[in-house]
Scaffold this active site. Structure first.
Site, PDB file in Angstrom:
ATOM      1  CG  ASP A  18      -2.367   0.904   0.493  1.00  0.00           C
ATOM      2  OD1 ASP A  18      -3.444   0.242   1.496  1.00  0.00           O
ATOM      3  OD2 ASP A  18      -2.342   1.945   0.430  1.00  0.00           O
TER       4      ASP A  18
HETATM    5  C1  GLC Z   1      -3.519   4.380  -0.236  1.00  0.00           C
HETATM    6  C2  GLC Z   1      -5.333   2.892  -0.066  1.00  0.00           C
HETATM    7  C3  GLC Z   1      -5.258   2.119  -1.091  1.00  0.00           C
HETATM    8  C4  GLC Z   1      -5.051   2.705  -2.905  1.00  0.00           C
HETATM    9  C5  GLC Z   1      -3.985   3.144  -2.545  1.00  0.00           C
HETATM   10  C6  GLC Z   1      -3.209   3.673  -4.014  1.00  0.00           C
HETATM   11  O1  GLC Z   1      -3.953   4.842   0.133  1.00  0.00           O
HETATM   12  O2  GLC Z   1      -4.714   2.168   0.945  1.00  0.00           O
HETATM   13  O3  GLC Z   1      -6.471   1.389  -0.983  1.00  0.00           O
HETATM   14  O4  GLC Z   1      -5.584   1.655  -3.030  1.00  0.00           O
HETATM   15  O5  GLC Z   1      -3.467   4.057  -1.185  1.00  0.00           O
HETATM   16  O6  GLC Z   1      -4.207   5.363  -4.216  1.00  0.00           O
END
Ligand code: GLC
Length: 729
Positions: free
Chosen positions: A288
């Site tokens: 993440d």
């Molecule tokens: C965010 C979220 C995740 C998302 C990622 C990319 O922090 O936790 O769900 O896909 O960043 O944007």
């Protein structure tokens, strides 16, 4: 089965330098370089906090330039991007990668296509209330067609984090509190996103998230710890992810949270033992955002070098925007602190996915793909409208609905006219102006109405509101949440409606005209004050591009509402977490003092799981359960006793009455949405395999014990027929 890409990948790997290998694990987003003093994230916060308007934000953005880190890209040190959403930019960057880097390895473009791309469908929590896997797959396919035309190869979805706490903002992004529904929802989304052939130009790789158990964040506070027994993790939280892997998801995103102290990003047990070994996952893991760097904040890595080492050894492969791998892996490998074959295994998975997606053969989004699906096309809007109406849940109706065309409406509340708020959280590509508000839909339908935003800035407002109310037959009030009050980093400790909205409802109800409340929100809310004042309540959620049309389709009866809640709605915030599959305890709540209950709040929820009204009625009868070789055969009759055809979501719950470990009072084991015409009686049958009735004993053995099982069948978890049956193994 022989791996058709293995040889080519190994050849490629053998030519790659250490920097080029690490480059394949680097995912970056375009960074905004602008004339403004604050960072892009701070600018976003300022907009969400209302410090700058959306228009001001857009103006500032227009002055900004995007830095795509092109020099790094040319030197082969970037493998993928997050946040590129137009084919022109994607192709330009891809050209750099394919034609100007030493080895010409194509890029992978990831994006958060959570509930639609340009055409926005209801937020996942809303769409889960349709209880319709075919619909879930259809909207995912539509999103893939639009997003791939925009250059996207992979979406960071579906999110299947079971969520039982309405305070958690990200409850909006999944399929609610039930493991079976999340599993069915996630598998349908994977099928829809990926289609039947990943090499097709409109196939979009599914990245199931957030692995695992993110929805169990303590106290509903986002990013908070997750601490639970292994039995509970396996029985209640892991099934959704496993269903997505079984459905063929080719990417997995470890969650921000820890599980019992070990952050998922550095959780070898989770990412290697379970995901790879037990479940046979062969795709790619994508961290993440910044999660690898955050291992130091978690307190399990002394510095970023240790964070890089722990994450890679645990099985986190692509580093989303923390840049920790790029900075520390080369030295860790050169110093033999980490073996190069660990890096090679991660790079192998990334290259394999790029081959699977056909990127080496077809790296560019060609014009015909872009033209093939006209974004926001007529059929996409029709699908969005269908999905929105099927997601809406009629919570209360004293008989005022459906409305009659000749009725004059008084419409109140800014949400009734606000297109932008209809898209909900994670609709980052959508143009809010493309949404249809309630007011827009009234104009299209040539409905006679008067509108007031419902604020009480001064006495003139109160006078105007009273005036409109007196001249109207029915009052429609739009209440709920702004879209940034749910989704990521949007937990709320108090989930009641804002006082000014409740004041408006009270003022309207005091006029004596019937009040219809339409809710736009991203989570279950504590609605008791509203329930007492409104004659009808329609839970519309954040319904997307066709919001207003879908609301009016239901309010005027063009569509008979069929949605049913996939999360429990509490009386008060203090009841959270509240969910249907709870334990009975030794002193189940009741009249006497010494039972499991609150002194100041009912034990029951305001609206139970699986609840939703229709414009017709259904009666259930003749529930029978037969013991068969591999499972129980459950049969029930359902009659539509009203005057309208309708779709009824028939639910089958089970309880293991006596087990080594206490079992929940009910667990959803099957459901089916059936169209039943007025006056018709249908027979619905379910087969409940014995295999699905097991649980984990103290030693974590999955056991299915002989004994008595209770079956509950009905139109929601509370109003059910019940009967018992014996399982003799
Ligand atoms: C965010 C979220 C995740 C998302 C990622 C990319 O922090 O936790 O769900 O896909 O960043 O944007």
């Amino acid at each position: 089965m022989k791996d058709q890409y293995k040889e080519r990948i190994e050849q490629l790997l053998s030519k790659m330098t250490l920097e080029e290998k690490v480059g394949q694990l680097k995912q970056c987003g375009p960074s905004l370089v602008g004339a403004f003093e604050v960072s892009f994230e701070e600018l976003l916060d300022m907009m969400f906090d209302g410090k700058i308007s959306h228009d001001e934000f857009e103006r500032l953005m227009s002055t900004a330039t995007q830095d795509y880190h092109e020099e790094e890209l040319r030197s082969g040190r970037i493998g993928s991007y997050n946040g590129i959403s137009d084919a022109k930019t994607a192709n330009r960057l891809q050209k750099l990668a394919v034609e100007e880097t030493r080895l010409g390895i194509p890029l992978l473009f990831g994006y958060d296509v959570i509930h639609g791309f340009e055409t926005v469908t209801p937020i996942p929590l809303a769409e889960s209330c349709a209880w319709e896997p075919k619909l879930w797959e259809k909207t995912a396919r539509m999103a893939a067609e639009e997003a791939t035309a925009g250059g996207v190869h992979m979406t960071f979805a579906p999110m299947v984090d079971v969520a039982k706490d309405a305070r958690w903002g990200r409850i909006s992004e999944g399929a609610g509190e039930d493991p079976l529904l999340n599993a069915c929802y996630g598998a349908a989304k994977v099928r829809g996103f990926q289609g039947d052939d990943l090499t097709k130009p409109d196939a979009m790789i599914a990245c199931v998230k957030h692995f695992a158990g993110y929805g169990a964040a303590e106290s509903g506070k986002d990013y908070n710890r997750v601490d639970m027994s292994m039995q509970r993790l396996w029985e209640e939280y892991l099934p959704g992810y496993q269903a997505c892997i079984k459905a063929g998801a080719r990417a997995v995103m470890p969650a921000f949270n820890d599980i019992n102290g070990t952050p998922c990003t550095a959780n070898h047990w989770l990412l290697k033992d379970i995901l790879r070994k037990k479940w046979g996952f062969g795709g790619v893991t994508v961290s993440d955002a910044n999660a690898i760097a955050e291992l130091t904040e978690h307190g399990i890595a002394e510095d970023l070098a240790e964070a890089a080492k722990k994450a890679l050894l645990a099985g986190t492969e692509i580093d989303m925007t923390s840049n920790v791998y790029a900075e520390y892996l080369p030295e860790l490998i050169q110093s033999k602190n980490v073996k190069e074959d660990v890096l090679d295994e991660a790079v192998f998975h990334v290259l394999h996915l790029k081959f699977e997606a056909g990127l080496f053969e077809h790296p560019y989004r060609t014009d015909e793909v872009c033209k093939q699906h006209t974004l926001l096309g007529k059929e996409y809007r029709e699908t969005a409208r269908e999905a929105a109406a099927k997601s809406m849940v009629l919570l209360k109706n004293t008989g005022i609905l459906p409305l009659k065309k000749e009725m004059k409406l008084g419409i109140f509340g800014s949400l009734a006219a606000d297109r932008a708020e209809m898209t909900g959280a994670w609709s980052i590509k959508a143009e809010p102006g493309n949404c249809i508000s309630i007011i827009d839909a009234c104009k299209t339908r040539r409905i006679s109405y008067e509108y007031h935003p419902g604020t009480f800035a001064d006495s003139a407002d109160k006078k105007a509101i009273d005036e409109i109310a007196k001249q109207s037959d029915v009052l429609l009030v739009a209440v709920g949440e702004q879209k940034n009050e749910s989704g990521e980093a949007a937990s709320r400790a108090d989930i009641t409606l804002p006082l000014e909205q409740l004041r408006l409802v009270n003022e309207l109800q005091a006029t004596g005209r019937p009040v219809i409340a339409v809710l736009f929100n991203g989570r279950p809310l504590a609605l008791q004050p509203l329930e007492e004042k409104a004659s009808a309540i329609l839970e519309a959620w954040h319904p997307g591009t066709e919001a207003g049309n879908a609301v009016m389709d239901i309010l005027y009866g063009d569509i008979n509402p069929s949605g049913k809640l996939t999360t429990t709605f509490p009386y008060t915030s203090g009841q959270c977490p509240i969910y249907y599959a709870h334990m009975n305890t030794g002193r189940p709540g009741g009249k006497s003092k010494f039972t499991s209950k609150y002194l100041d709040t009912p034990l029951e929820p305001l609206y139970p799981f699986g609840y939703g009204l229709s414009y017709t009625e259904y009666t259930y009868s003749d529930l029978t359960v037969q013991v068969q070789k591999d499972g129980f055969r459950v049969s029930v009759q359902v009659k539509n006793t009203g005057s309208r055809d309708g779709d009824e979501i028939i639910q089958c719950y089970v309880r293991d009455i006596n087990a080594q470990r206490a079992r929940p009072v009910k667990e959803l084991k099957a459901f089916e949405k059936r169209t039943i015409t007025a006056g018709q009686t249908i027979i619905q049958e379910f087969i409940i395999p014995y295999q699905t009735l097991g649980y984990y004993d103290q030693e974590m053995n999955y056991i299915i014990e002989p004994g008595t099982f209770k079956f509950y069948v009905g139109g929601n978890v509370k109003n059910v027929l019940e009967c018992e049956a014996e399982y003799q193994n």
